[in-house]
Design an enzyme around this catalytic site. Structure first.
Site, PDB file in Angstrom:
ATOM      1  N   ARG A   7       0.829  -1.201   0.000  1.00  0.00           N
ATOM      2  CA  ARG A   7       0.000   0.000   0.000  1.00  0.00           C
ATOM      3  C   ARG A   7       0.861   1.247   0.000  1.00  0.00           C
ATOM      4  O   ARG A   7       1.995   1.232   0.425  1.00  0.00           O
ATOM      5  CB  ARG A   7      -0.876   0.047   1.255  1.00  0.00           C
ATOM      6  CG  ARG A   7      -2.057  -0.887   1.211  1.00  0.00           C
ATOM      7  CD  ARG A   7      -2.959  -0.624   2.392  1.00  0.00           C
ATOM      8  NE  ARG A   7      -3.617   0.653   2.312  1.00  0.00           N
ATOM      9  CZ  ARG A   7      -3.582   1.588   3.277  1.00  0.00           C
ATOM     10  NH1 ARG A   7      -2.898   1.409   4.377  1.00  0.00           N
ATOM     11  NH2 ARG A   7      -4.224   2.735   3.124  1.00  0.00           N
ATOM     12  N   LYS A  60       2.109  -7.899  12.469  1.00  0.00           N
ATOM     13  CA  LYS A  60       1.523  -8.106  11.131  1.00  0.00           C
ATOM     14  C   LYS A  60       1.922  -9.457  10.549  1.00  0.00           C
ATOM     15  O   LYS A  60       3.100  -9.787  10.476  1.00  0.00           O
ATOM     16  CB  LYS A  60       1.994  -6.972  10.212  1.00  0.00           C
ATOM     17  CG  LYS A  60       1.455  -7.044   8.798  1.00  0.00           C
ATOM     18  CD  LYS A  60       1.660  -5.720   8.079  1.00  0.00           C
ATOM     19  CE  LYS A  60       1.270  -5.798   6.602  1.00  0.00           C
ATOM     20  NZ  LYS A  60       1.260  -4.497   5.945  1.00  0.00           N
ATOM     21  N   ARG A  95      -1.971   6.090  18.882  1.00  0.00           N
ATOM     22  CA  ARG A  95      -1.478   7.403  19.339  1.00  0.00           C
ATOM     23  C   ARG A  95      -0.826   7.243  20.696  1.00  0.00           C
ATOM     24  O   ARG A  95      -1.445   6.714  21.615  1.00  0.00           O
ATOM     25  CB  ARG A  95      -2.662   8.360  19.427  1.00  0.00           C
ATOM     26  CG  ARG A  95      -2.268   9.787  19.514  1.00  0.00           C
ATOM     27  CD  ARG A  95      -3.504  10.646  19.455  1.00  0.00           C
ATOM     28  NE  ARG A  95      -4.143  10.754  20.751  1.00  0.00           N
ATOM     29  CZ  ARG A  95      -5.432  10.993  20.948  1.00  0.00           C
ATOM     30  NH1 ARG A  95      -6.230  11.086  19.917  1.00  0.00           N
ATOM     31  NH2 ARG A  95      -5.939  11.113  22.138  1.00  0.00           N
TER      32      ARG A  95
END
Ligand code: BTN
Length: 267
Positions: A65, A130, A265
């Site tokens: 991506r 991942k 965050r």
């Protein structure tokens, strides 16, 4: 470890693993190509009502991506793309990469993998690391049935010296299962799930799968940053909507996010 884990891809074995779904697919396997997504986009197979799958043992220019490179290693990864056509007149498909992520998540769960999570818009994680990425690229109409190329790259056994940068780290199937399935069976199982979910999606849209996606949302109710092309937005991830857009609770209310990179965050 299952000795078939690193078996060469073989169309006959994959067809057998597809069982009664086999007729819905055409399968092509290349020893090497630049990118299975790029190949299907450049030379789409004829529209014969089937899902066209192109798998490669080695990709020399795997695409990720946002213009990134997707790295894979011979025998240690599963890299393939599926070209799927929509019914004439269908709206531009929304949320398709989430559907593909859900299909892979369900396959991994069916195999007994624990801690499978989805990261919007299209990463599959195991306890935050991942294991797979998805790249959906659309073929525009031009008189033919519009189609999508859905590319999946799955880490089966990363080499010890592999350097892959990812905030939550990376993992592979060999770390998740004591007896991982062979690559052909794994591909067959994923394709069966993809076909089932594509059918639900075609009939009822992403909304019908939204709840299943949200159950696996790795960032549910967590403070996140969304890094876009030109800006960054902060808020709490409250889920996805009927079109697969991310819902971000900000100081100004809930915003729909259509694309971007999601990261946790740190306060
Ligand atoms: C990402 O995580 O950035 C998406 C990675 C998608 C990789 C797969 S591998 C098969 C297909 N062919 C490509 O060139 N990319 C996708």
């Amino acid at each position: 470890m299952d000795s078939s884990e690193f078996e060469a891809l073989d169309a006959g074995t994959i067809h057998a693993a597809l069982g009664d779904s086999a007729d819905a697919f055409s399968l092509r396997i290349l020893p090497e190509c630049d990118s299975t997504n790029a190949r299907l986009l450049a030379d789409p197979p004829p529209d014969d009502g089937r899902i066209h799958v192109l798998a490669a043992e080695i990709q020399t220019a795997g695409r990720g991506r946002r213009g990134r490179v997707w790295q894979s290693w011979p025998g240690a990864s599963l890299t393939f793309s599926a070209l799927w056509r929509f019914a004439p007149g269908s709206p531009v498909p929304a949320g398709l990469s989430l559907v593909a992520g859900l299909a892979l998540a369900r396959t991994l769960e069916e195999l007994g993998v624990e801690g499978v999570q989805l990261k919007w818009p299209n990463d599959v994680l195991i306890h935050g690391s991942k294991i797979a990425g998805i790249l959906v690229e659309l073929i525009p109409g031009r008189g033919r049935t519009p189609a999508a190329v859905v590319g999946l790259g799955i880490n089966l056994r990363l080499p010890d010296d592999a350097v892959v940068e990812y905030a939550g780290g990376v993992t592979d199937l060999a770390k998740c299962l004591t007896s991982p399935p062979g690559r052909n069976r794994l591909l067959g199982l994923i394709l069966r799930q993809l076909q089932q979910l594509f059918e639900v999606y075609a009939a009822a849209g992403f909304g019908a799968l939204r709840g299943a996606w949200q159950q696996r949302n790795a960032f549910a109710d967590l403070p996140v940053r969304i890094i876009g092309e030109a800006d960054e937005q902060r808020g709490v991830c409250v889920g996805v909507d009927e079109d697969g857009a991310l819902l971000l609770h900000t100081d100004d209310g809930v915003r729909r996010i259509l694309s971007g990179e999601l990261s946790l965050r740190t306060l």
